[in-house]
Enzyme design. Structure first.
Site, PDB file in Angstrom:
ATOM      1  N   ILE A  49       0.878  -1.169   0.000  1.00 21.59           N
ATOM      2  CA  ILE A  49       0.000   0.000   0.000  1.00 21.59           C
ATOM      3  C   ILE A  49       0.914   1.217   0.000  1.00 21.59           C
ATOM      4  O   ILE A  49       1.909   1.250   0.734  1.00 21.59           O
ATOM      5  CB  ILE A  49      -0.983  -0.006   1.192  1.00 21.59           C
ATOM      6  CG1 ILE A  49      -1.980   1.140   1.076  1.00 21.59           C
ATOM      7  CG2 ILE A  49      -0.262  -0.008   2.507  1.00 21.59           C
ATOM      8  CD1 ILE A  49      -3.166   1.006   2.030  1.00 21.59           C
ATOM      9  N   ALA A  50       0.606   2.185  -0.846  1.00 16.48           N
ATOM     10  CA  ALA A  50       1.451   3.368  -0.961  1.00 16.48           C
ATOM     11  C   ALA A  50       0.626   4.549  -1.451  1.00 16.48           C
ATOM     12  O   ALA A  50      -0.291   4.388  -2.259  1.00 16.48           O
ATOM     13  CB  ALA A  50       2.605   3.106  -1.927  1.00 16.48           C
ATOM     14  N   GLU A  71       2.785  -6.666   6.925  1.00 15.51           N
ATOM     15  CA  GLU A  71       4.085  -6.316   7.466  1.00 15.51           C
ATOM     16  C   GLU A  71       4.293  -4.835   7.179  1.00 15.51           C
ATOM     17  O   GLU A  71       3.964  -4.362   6.101  1.00 15.51           O
ATOM     18  CB  GLU A  71       5.221  -7.107   6.809  1.00 15.51           C
ATOM     19  CG  GLU A  71       5.219  -8.586   7.096  1.00 15.51           C
ATOM     20  CD  GLU A  71       4.378  -9.381   6.107  1.00 15.51           C
ATOM     21  OE1 GLU A  71       4.043 -10.535   6.418  1.00 15.51           O
ATOM     22  OE2 GLU A  71       4.030  -8.835   5.035  1.00 15.51           O
ATOM     23  N   ASN A 117       8.195   3.002  10.251  1.00  7.14           N
ATOM     24  CA  ASN A 117       7.124   3.710   9.532  1.00  7.14           C
ATOM     25  C   ASN A 117       5.939   3.952  10.485  1.00  7.14           C
ATOM     26  O   ASN A 117       4.919   3.269  10.433  1.00  7.14           O
ATOM     27  CB  ASN A 117       6.691   2.903   8.298  1.00  7.14           C
ATOM     28  CG  ASN A 117       5.772   3.694   7.393  1.00  7.14           C
ATOM     29  OD1 ASN A 117       5.170   4.688   7.798  1.00  7.14           O
ATOM     30  ND2 ASN A 117       5.645   3.246   6.154  1.00  7.14           N
ATOM     31  N   TYR A 175      -2.905   1.652  10.330  1.00  3.62           N
ATOM     32  CA  TYR A 175      -3.335   0.273  10.554  1.00  3.62           C
ATOM     33  C   TYR A 175      -3.988   0.118  11.929  1.00  3.62           C
ATOM     34  O   TYR A 175      -4.996  -0.584  12.062  1.00  3.62           O
ATOM     35  CB  TYR A 175      -2.162  -0.687  10.392  1.00  3.62           C
ATOM     36  CG  TYR A 175      -1.493  -0.605   9.032  1.00  3.62           C
ATOM     37  CD1 TYR A 175      -2.250  -0.443   7.877  1.00  3.62           C
ATOM     38  CD2 TYR A 175      -0.114  -0.659   8.903  1.00  3.62           C
ATOM     39  CE1 TYR A 175      -1.646  -0.351   6.637  1.00  3.62           C
ATOM     40  CE2 TYR A 175       0.496  -0.575   7.658  1.00  3.62           C
ATOM     41  CZ  TYR A 175      -0.273  -0.413   6.533  1.00  3.62           C
ATOM     42  OH  TYR A 175       0.316  -0.317   5.305  1.00  3.62           O
TER      43      TYR A 175
END
Length: 168
Positions: free
Chosen positions: A77-78, A111, A116, A123
Site C-alpha cells: 500500500i502506498a 508487514e 514507519n 493500521y
C-alpha cells in the site's frame, strides 16, 4: 476527485515510479508487480490490486491484497507524498479490507517497517494489532518488519456514508 480502480498492466510503469520514489531501498521490481497481476483477473484469483488515479490521470497511490484459504495479506500500500494526510491511505486500506471480506477472509495480516510510524497509526485505526517482528525483512536495507493482524475484517469497514467510504 481521486478515483480508485482496478490496477491494470498499463499502470505498472507509473506504479513503479511511485514505488521507487517512496521505497528507494527496497522497492518492488517490475517482475514482482507482473507476477502479482498475473493472479488477479480470473475466477479463482488470489490477488486484487487497486490504483488511485488523480483527475489528471496520474497514479497517486496503489494497494494490493492476497487472499487464500480464509486468510488475507496486505501485499503493498502506498500513497504519493503530496497526498499524505488527506485520507487516501484509509480509502485504499478500506478497499483492501472490503475485498478481504468478499474473499471470505477471517483474518488479515500485513508487514510494515518498524520505522514507519505513519503507516502503523493508519493500521491501528483500522484495528490491526502487532503480533510479532520479522528480523531483517526488508532487503537490502535490513530493516525489521512489524507483523500486524486484524481479526474479523468486516468489523473494520466504515459504515455507509462515512468520509472514508466516499469514492471507495
Amino acid at each position: 476527485m481521486i478515483i480508485l480502480r482496478e490496477m491494470r498492466w498499463w499502470d505498472v510503469p507509473a506504479v513503479l515510479e511511485l514505488e521507487s520514489g517512496l521505497f528507494p531501498e527496497d522497492a518492488w521490481s517490475v517482475g514482482m508487480f507482473w507476477s502479482e497481476l498475473a493472479d488477479a483477473r480470473h475466477p479463482r484469483a488470489t490477488r486484487w490490486y487497486t490504483v488511485a488515479e488523480a483527475p489528471d490521470g496520474r497514479i497517486v497511490g496503489y494497494a494490493g491484497l492476497m487472499a487464500i484459504a480464509g486468510e488475507g495479506d496486505v501485499q503493498t500500500i502506498a500513497v504519493a507524498r503530496e497526498h499524505w494526510g488527506g485520507g487516501l491511505g484509509a480509502r485504499l486500506l478500506t478497499r483492501l479490507v472490503r475485498q478481504a471480506v468478499e474473499a471470505g477472509c477471517e483474518g488479515l495480516l500485513l508487514e510494515v517497517r518498524v520505522d514507519n510510524d505513519r503507516a502503523q497509526r493508519l493500521y491501528e485505526r483500522f484495528g490491526f494489532e502487532p503480533i510479532g517482528i520479522r528480523r531483517n525483512y526488508y532487503q537490502p536495507s535490513g530493516v525489521d518488519a512489524l507483523v500486524m493482524r486484524l481479526d474479523h475484517p468486516a468489523d473494520a469497514l466504515p459504515r455507509p456514508n462515512t468520509a472514508d467510504n466516499v469514492g471507495a
